[in-house]
Write a protein that holds these residues in place. Structure first.
Motif, short mmCIF file in Angstrom:
data_model
loop_
_atom_site.label_atom_id
_atom_site.label_comp_id
_atom_site.label_asym_id
_atom_site.label_seq_id
_atom_site.Cartn_x
_atom_site.Cartn_y
_atom_site.Cartn_z
N LEU A 174 0.83 -1.21 0.00
CA LEU A 174 0.00 0.00 0.00
C LEU A 174 0.86 1.26 0.00
CD1 LEU A 174 -2.82 -1.00 2.54
CD2 LEU A 174 -3.04 -0.69 0.06
N ILE A 175 1.94 1.24 0.74
CA ILE A 175 2.82 2.43 0.78
C ILE A 175 3.52 2.61 -0.57
CG2 ILE A 175 4.91 3.38 1.83
CD1 ILE A 175 4.04 2.19 4.46
N SER A 176 3.96 1.52 -1.18
CA SER A 176 4.64 1.63 -2.47
C SER A 176 3.68 2.05 -3.59
CB SER A 176 5.30 0.29 -2.83
OG SER A 176 4.32 -0.72 -2.96
N SER A 177 2.40 1.70 -3.47
CA SER A 177 1.44 2.07 -4.51
C SER A 177 1.11 3.55 -4.50
CB SER A 177 0.15 1.26 -4.34
OG SER A 177 -0.47 1.55 -3.10
N PRO A 181 5.92 9.07 -10.12
CA PRO A 181 7.03 9.93 -10.59
C PRO A 181 6.75 11.42 -10.44
CG PRO A 181 6.57 8.18 -12.17
CD PRO A 181 5.45 8.15 -11.18
N SER A 182 5.49 11.81 -10.39
CA SER A 182 5.16 13.23 -10.29
C SER A 182 5.24 13.78 -8.87
CB SER A 182 3.75 13.47 -10.84
OG SER A 182 2.79 12.73 -10.10
N MET A 183 5.52 12.93 -7.91
CA MET A 183 5.56 13.38 -6.52
C MET A 183 6.83 14.16 -6.23
SD MET A 183 4.05 10.09 -4.45
CE MET A 183 4.27 10.94 -2.88
N ASN A 184 6.77 14.89 -5.14
CA ASN A 184 7.92 15.67 -4.69
C ASN A 184 9.03 14.72 -4.23
OD1 ASN A 184 9.67 17.61 -3.82
ND2 ASN A 184 8.34 18.42 -2.22
N ILE A 185 10.29 15.14 -4.41
CA ILE A 185 11.43 14.31 -4.03
C ILE A 185 11.44 14.04 -2.54
CG2 ILE A 185 12.93 16.31 -3.79
CD1 ILE A 185 13.90 12.81 -5.09
N ILE A 186 10.93 14.98 -1.76
CA ILE A 186 10.90 14.78 -0.30
C ILE A 186 9.91 13.67 0.06
CG2 ILE A 186 10.40 15.88 1.91
CD1 ILE A 186 11.30 18.52 0.68
N ILE A 188 8.92 11.21 -1.90
CA ILE A 188 9.47 9.94 -2.36
C ILE A 188 10.52 9.41 -1.39
CG2 ILE A 188 10.79 8.84 -4.21
CD1 ILE A 188 9.41 10.67 -6.18
N SER A 189 11.35 10.33 -0.86
CA SER A 189 12.36 9.92 0.12
C SER A 189 11.71 9.40 1.40
CB SER A 189 13.28 11.11 0.45
OG SER A 189 13.91 11.58 -0.72
N MET A 190 10.62 10.04 1.82
CA MET A 190 9.91 9.58 3.01
C MET A 190 9.29 8.20 2.79
SD MET A 190 8.08 13.14 4.19
CE MET A 190 7.16 12.33 5.48
N ILE A 191 8.74 7.98 1.60
CA ILE A 191 8.14 6.68 1.29
C ILE A 191 9.21 5.59 1.26
CG2 ILE A 191 6.98 5.36 -0.52
CD1 ILE A 191 5.39 7.87 -1.18
N LEU A 192 10.36 5.89 0.64
CA LEU A 192 11.45 4.90 0.60
C LEU A 192 11.97 4.60 2.00
CD1 LEU A 192 13.46 6.10 -2.54
CD2 LEU A 192 12.01 4.06 -2.33
N THR A 193 12.07 5.62 2.84
CA THR A 193 12.51 5.40 4.22
C THR A 193 11.52 4.55 4.99
OG1 THR A 193 13.62 7.56 4.18
CG2 THR A 193 13.24 6.55 6.33
N ALA A 194 10.22 4.82 4.80
CA ALA A 194 9.20 4.02 5.48
C ALA A 194 9.22 2.58 5.00
CB ALA A 194 7.83 4.65 5.23
N GLN A 195 9.46 2.38 3.71
CA GLN A 195 9.52 1.01 3.19
C GLN A 195 10.73 0.25 3.73
OE1 GLN A 195 9.24 1.51 -1.12
NE2 GLN A 195 7.21 0.60 -1.06
N MET A 196 11.86 0.94 3.85
CA MET A 196 13.04 0.28 4.41
C MET A 196 12.83 -0.08 5.87
SD MET A 196 16.34 2.10 2.62
CE MET A 196 15.83 3.80 2.97
#
Length: 225
Positions: A174-177, A181-186, A188-196
Motif C-alpha cells: 500500500l505504501i509503495s502504490s 514519478p510526479s511526486m515531490n522528491i521529499i 518519495i524519500s519519506m516513502i522509501l525510508t518508510a519502506q526500508m
C-alpha cells in the motif's frame, strides 16, 4: 607367486602394470568424515550455531523422555523462517501467507499429538480438561471450554502466522502504490525510508513468527506426558 615373503611391502611392485600401492593412503582420507578435513564455511557455522541455540531453547520445554522431538521442532523453525524470509524478496511467492500451507504444518502435528496422547496417556489427557481448584459446579463447563480451546489450536497457529505475514506485505504494498514519478522528491524519500523501516520490521516478524509457531507447538507437545 611371491619371490620373497616381504615382497608385499615393496612399493615398487605393481598390479596390471599400475603402481597401486599408495592408493591405500588416499582411501583413508575419503573414509574420514568431512569435518576432519573440510573447514566449514561461515554460513555453515552460523547455521549450526543458530540450530544449537534454538534446540537448547526447545529442550527446556520438552519432556525429558522426548528430547528427540526437539530436532523436529528446530527443523520446523528453520523451515518456516526460511519461507518467511523468501517472501521478502521481490516477485517471490510467500507460501506462509496462505492458510492451506500453514494448516498443512499445524494440523498433522496436532492430530499426531492428540492420537499419541489419548492412546498413551489418556488419564493425563482427561486431567488436563479440568484445571486445578476448579469448583465442582463449573467442571462440566470447563470441560467444554478446554475441549474447544484444544480443538482450535491448529487453526489459531495457522491464522496467527498467516495474518502476521499478510499484514506486513500488504502495508508495504500500500505504501509503495502511493508513490508516483510526479511526486515531490521529499515525499518519495519519506516513502522509501518508510519502506526500508517496514522491511526491517518484517525481517524481525519473520523470525518472531517462526519462533512463536514452533514454541507453541513445543508447549502443546509438552502437555502430553
Amino acid at each position: 607367486m611371491m619371490t620373497n615373503l616381504f615382497s608385499i611391502f615393496d612399493p615398487t611392485s605393481s598390479v596390471f602394470s599400475l603402481s597401486l600401492n599408495w592408493i591405500s593412503s588416499l582411501l583413508s582420507i575419503f573414509i574420514l568424515p568431512y569435518n576432519f578435513w573440510l573447514i566449514p564455511s561461515r554460513y555453515n557455522m552460523l547455521w549450526i550455531k543458530l540450530s544449537q541455540f534454538i534446540y537448547k531453547e526447545f529442550k527446556i520445554l520438552i519432556n525429558k523422555n522426548a528430547w528427540g522431538s526437539g530436532i523436529m521442532f528446530t527443523s520446523m523453525f528453520m523451515f518456516i523462517m526460511i519461507n518467511n524470509f523468501m517472501g521478502l524478496f521481490p516477485y517471490i511467492f510467500t507460501s506462509t501467507s496462505h492458510m492451506s500451507f500453514n494448516l498443512t504444518l499445524s494440523l498433522p502435528l496436532w492430530i499426531s499429538l492428540m492420537i499419541f496422547g489419548w492412546f498413551k496417556f489418556y488419564n493425563n489427557m482427561f486431567a488436563h480438561m479440568i484445571p486445578m481448584n476448579t469448583p465442582f459446579i463449573l467442571m462440566p463447563f470447563m470441560v467444554i471450554v478446554e475441549s474447544i480451546s484444544n480443538i482450535i489450536r491448529p487453526l489459531t497457529l495457522a491464522v496467527r502466522l498467516t495474518a502476521n505475514m499478510i499484514a506486513g506485505h500488504l502495508l508495504i504494498t500500500l505504501i509503495s502504490s502511493t508513490a508516483s514519478p510526479s511526486m515531490n522528491i521529499i515525499l518519495i524519500s519519506m516513502i522509501l525510508t518508510a519502506q526500508m523501516l517496514l522491511l526491517v520490521l518484517e525481517s524481525t516478524v519473520a523470525i518472531i513468527q517462526a519462533y512463536v509457531f514452533s514454541i507453541l507447538s513445543t508447549l502443546y507437545s509438552s502437555e502430553i506426558k
